[in-house]
Scaffold this motif. Structure first.
Motif, PDB file in Angstrom:
ATOM      1  N   MET A 253       0.851  -1.174   0.000  1.00  0.00           N
ATOM      2  CA  MET A 253       0.000   0.000   0.000  1.00  0.00           C
ATOM      3  C   MET A 253       0.897   1.237   0.000  1.00  0.00           C
ATOM      4  N   ALA A 254       0.493   2.251  -0.781  1.00  0.00           N
ATOM      5  CA  ALA A 254       1.320   3.447  -0.904  1.00  0.00           C
ATOM      6  C   ALA A 254       0.615   4.647  -0.275  1.00  0.00           C
ATOM      7  N   MET A 255       1.405   5.641   0.146  1.00  0.00           N
ATOM      8  CA  MET A 255       0.832   6.874   0.680  1.00  0.00           C
ATOM      9  C   MET A 255       1.478   8.079   0.021  1.00  0.00           C
ATOM     10  N   LEU A 256       0.606   9.005  -0.408  1.00  0.00           N
ATOM     11  CA  LEU A 256       1.027  10.241  -1.049  1.00  0.00           C
ATOM     12  C   LEU A 256       0.613  11.402  -0.162  1.00  0.00           C
ATOM     13  N   ASN A 257       1.523  12.348   0.074  1.00  0.00           N
ATOM     14  CA  ASN A 257       1.214  13.528   0.880  1.00  0.00           C
ATOM     15  C   ASN A 257       0.934  14.740  -0.013  1.00  0.00           C
ATOM     16  N   ILE A 258      -0.185  15.407   0.238  1.00  0.00           N
ATOM     17  CA  ILE A 258      -0.471  16.706  -0.371  1.00  0.00           C
ATOM     18  C   ILE A 258      -0.425  17.686   0.788  1.00  0.00           C
ATOM     19  N   ASP A 259       0.730  18.292   0.980  1.00  0.00           N
ATOM     20  CA  ASP A 259       0.987  19.088   2.177  1.00  0.00           C
ATOM     21  C   ASP A 259       1.468  20.480   1.763  1.00  0.00           C
ATOM     22  N   GLY A 260       0.722  21.508   2.138  1.00  0.00           N
ATOM     23  CA  GLY A 260       1.118  22.870   1.797  1.00  0.00           C
ATOM     24  C   GLY A 260       0.449  23.355   0.524  1.00  0.00           C
ATOM     25  N   THR A 261       0.902  24.489   0.033  1.00  0.00           N
ATOM     26  CA  THR A 261       0.316  25.115  -1.144  1.00  0.00           C
ATOM     27  C   THR A 261       0.546  24.269  -2.390  1.00  0.00           C
ATOM     28  N   ILE A 262      -0.492  24.108  -3.182  1.00  0.00           N
ATOM     29  CA  ILE A 262      -0.419  23.307  -4.401  1.00  0.00           C
ATOM     30  C   ILE A 262       0.097  24.191  -5.531  1.00  0.00           C
ATOM     31  N   ASP A 263       1.255  23.864  -6.063  1.00  0.00           N
ATOM     32  CA  ASP A 263       1.842  24.654  -7.134  1.00  0.00           C
ATOM     33  C   ASP A 263       2.392  23.729  -8.210  1.00  0.00           C
ATOM     34  N   SER A 264       3.017  24.304  -9.212  1.00  0.00           N
ATOM     35  CA  SER A 264       3.495  23.499 -10.342  1.00  0.00           C
ATOM     36  C   SER A 264       4.608  22.547  -9.920  1.00  0.00           C
TER      37      SER A 264
ATOM     38  N   LEU B 296       3.598   4.526  -9.924  1.00  0.00           N
ATOM     39  CA  LEU B 296       2.949   3.726  -8.882  1.00  0.00           C
ATOM     40  C   LEU B 296       2.603   2.301  -9.307  1.00  0.00           C
ATOM     41  N   PRO B 297       2.022   2.081 -10.509  1.00  0.00           N
ATOM     42  CA  PRO B 297       1.658   0.697 -10.865  1.00  0.00           C
ATOM     43  C   PRO B 297       2.840  -0.271 -10.839  1.00  0.00           C
ATOM     44  N   GLY B 298       4.027   0.231 -11.103  1.00  0.00           N
ATOM     45  CA  GLY B 298       5.213  -0.622 -11.101  1.00  0.00           C
ATOM     46  C   GLY B 298       5.709  -0.996  -9.725  1.00  0.00           C
ATOM     47  N   THR B 299       5.161  -0.374  -8.679  1.00  0.00           N
ATOM     48  CA  THR B 299       5.611  -0.676  -7.317  1.00  0.00           C
ATOM     49  C   THR B 299       4.913  -1.899  -6.736  1.00  0.00           C
ATOM     50  N   GLY B 300       3.826  -2.312  -7.346  1.00  0.00           N
ATOM     51  CA  GLY B 300       3.059  -3.429  -6.808  1.00  0.00           C
ATOM     52  C   GLY B 300       2.088  -3.032  -5.713  1.00  0.00           C
ATOM     53  N   ALA B 301       1.955  -1.741  -5.437  1.00  0.00           N
ATOM     54  CA  ALA B 301       1.033  -1.292  -4.399  1.00  0.00           C
ATOM     55  C   ALA B 301      -0.397  -1.664  -4.781  1.00  0.00           C
ATOM     56  N   GLN B 302      -1.156  -2.166  -3.817  1.00  0.00           N
ATOM     57  CA  GLN B 302      -2.526  -2.596  -4.081  1.00  0.00           C
ATOM     58  C   GLN B 302      -3.558  -1.518  -3.790  1.00  0.00           C
ATOM     59  N   ALA B 303      -3.133  -0.449  -3.133  1.00  0.00           N
ATOM     60  CA  ALA B 303      -4.042   0.659  -2.832  1.00  0.00           C
ATOM     61  C   ALA B 303      -3.200   1.900  -2.579  1.00  0.00           C
ATOM     62  N   LEU B 304      -3.861   3.070  -2.649  1.00  0.00           N
ATOM     63  CA  LEU B 304      -3.171   4.348  -2.440  1.00  0.00           C
ATOM     64  C   LEU B 304      -3.948   5.186  -1.433  1.00  0.00           C
ATOM     65  N   ILE B 305      -3.242   5.669  -0.408  1.00  0.00           N
ATOM     66  CA  ILE B 305      -3.785   6.632   0.543  1.00  0.00           C
ATOM     67  C   ILE B 305      -3.255   8.015   0.160  1.00  0.00           C
ATOM     68  N   VAL B 306      -4.132   9.016   0.052  1.00  0.00           N
ATOM     69  CA  VAL B 306      -3.710  10.391  -0.209  1.00  0.00           C
ATOM     70  C   VAL B 306      -3.992  11.195   1.055  1.00  0.00           C
ATOM     71  N   ARG B 307      -2.940  11.554   1.764  1.00  0.00           N
ATOM     72  CA  ARG B 307      -3.069  12.307   3.016  1.00  0.00           C
ATOM     73  C   ARG B 307      -2.956  13.793   2.690  1.00  0.00           C
ATOM     74  N   ILE B 308      -3.983  14.562   3.025  1.00  0.00           N
ATOM     75  CA  ILE B 308      -4.106  15.945   2.568  1.00  0.00           C
ATOM     76  C   ILE B 308      -4.129  16.908   3.751  1.00  0.00           C
ATOM     77  N   SER B 309      -3.254  17.902   3.718  1.00  0.00           N
ATOM     78  CA  SER B 309      -3.273  19.032   4.652  1.00  0.00           C
ATOM     79  C   SER B 309      -2.857  20.261   3.846  1.00  0.00           C
ATOM     80  N   SER B 310      -3.818  20.881   3.173  1.00  0.00           N
ATOM     81  CA  SER B 310      -3.502  21.959   2.241  1.00  0.00           C
ATOM     82  C   SER B 310      -4.682  22.913   2.104  1.00  0.00           C
ATOM     83  N   PRO B 311      -4.399  24.221   1.969  1.00  0.00           N
ATOM     84  CA  PRO B 311      -5.456  25.203   1.750  1.00  0.00           C
ATOM     85  C   PRO B 311      -5.805  25.401   0.279  1.00  0.00           C
ATOM     86  N   GLY B 312      -5.092  24.737  -0.617  1.00  0.00           N
ATOM     87  CA  GLY B 312      -5.362  24.892  -2.051  1.00  0.00           C
ATOM     88  C   GLY B 312      -4.161  25.463  -2.773  1.00  0.00           C
TER      89      GLY B 312
END
Length: 257
Positions: free
Chosen positions: A1-12, A25-41
């Motif tokens: 299982m994989a985890m992605l952080n969206i932390d802080g201002t979202i920019d390019s 991600l598909p090449g890692t063999g992860a069976q699911a993805l958690i997206v942990r979000i702490s961002s104002p946009g």
């Protein structure tokens, strides 16, 4: 299982890093993805690209679960809508379905300090984004049309993720309104209340992994990936400043019913 952080201002910079991680991600063999979000946009375009990348992951058969921590507002909430299931905590800041655009006009300051700019242009509006002059009425109208179109896209994305009719998303929850997690849950903007452990349990369920199975979380990025700016990151920030943006505008509306 994989985890992605969206932390802080979202920019390019965040968008390029996240999209590249999700591409691999598909090449890692992860069976699911958690997206942990702490961002104002942040950047509308960057948010949309990350949302699209999450939908692509889901369409490949990898369940995606969003877990909103302290804040998942505007562009961050847009990204959360790319998940198959959205959690928020009781007092997370959620929503702010809205968009704005603008630029800094330094023409008055330049006049005061004796600076003058000159342009060679291919067409009348080629320098519309310049700091050296204000927008014309025609340019403001064009930007307004663009923002109206993107706002319509935003409400459509929310409607698709939550099954709330798009017109209701607009009239009842749009226009930059913000609410706290338990009210967002009652409104249907998130599917459940809970923290990261709850999101992991749901991801196991969606991936058909036994609840008793211990899983290792593959970190796709770290909490600080987007918090320590490099010289290139500072230049990206200046460029991003002129882009149309999502943001949490109305925290006073936390108590909205």
């Amino acid at each position: 299982m994989a985890m992605l952080n969206i932390d802080g201002t979202i920019d390019s910079r965040m968008e390029r890093s996240v999209v590249e991680e999700l591409r691999k991600l598909p090449g890692t063999g992860a069976q699911a993805l958690i997206v942990r979000i702490s961002s104002p946009g942040g950047s509308a375009i960057a948010s949309d690209k990350i949302w699209y990348a999450l939908r692509h992951v889901s369409e490949l058969g990898i369940p995606v679960v969003a877990s909103i921590g302290s804040m998942g507002a505007s562009g961050a909430y847009y990204i959360a809508c790319g998940a198959d299931y959205i959690f928020a905590e009781n007092y997370s800041i959620v929503g702010s379905i809205g968009i704005y655009g603008g630029k800094v006009d330094l023409s008055g300051l330049m006049q005061k300090v004796g600076l003058k700019s000159e342009f060679v242009k291919t067409h009348e509006h080629a320098d519309a984004q310049s700091f050296a002059r204000p927008w014309t009425d025609e340019e403001k109208a064009a930007l307004q049309d663009y923002m109206d179109d993107f706002y319509n896209r935003f409400t459509g994305v929310v409607s698709q993720a939550t099954k709330i009719p798009q017109a209701t998303v607009d009239t009842a929850y749009g226009g930059g309104r913000v609410m706290i997690g338990h009210k967002a849950y009652k409104a249907g903007l998130v599917q459940a209340l809970g923290g990261l452990d709850d999101a992991i349990a749901k991801a196991k369920e969606l991936a058909e992994i036994s609840a008793s199975t211990e899983v290792e979380l593959l970190q796709l990025n770290t909490d600080t990936d987007f918090l320590v700016p490099s010289p290139k990151a500072m230049m990206d920030y200046i460029v991003d400043f002129e882009q149309t943006r999502f943001w949490a505008l109305e925290p006073a509306l936390w108590g909205m019913e």
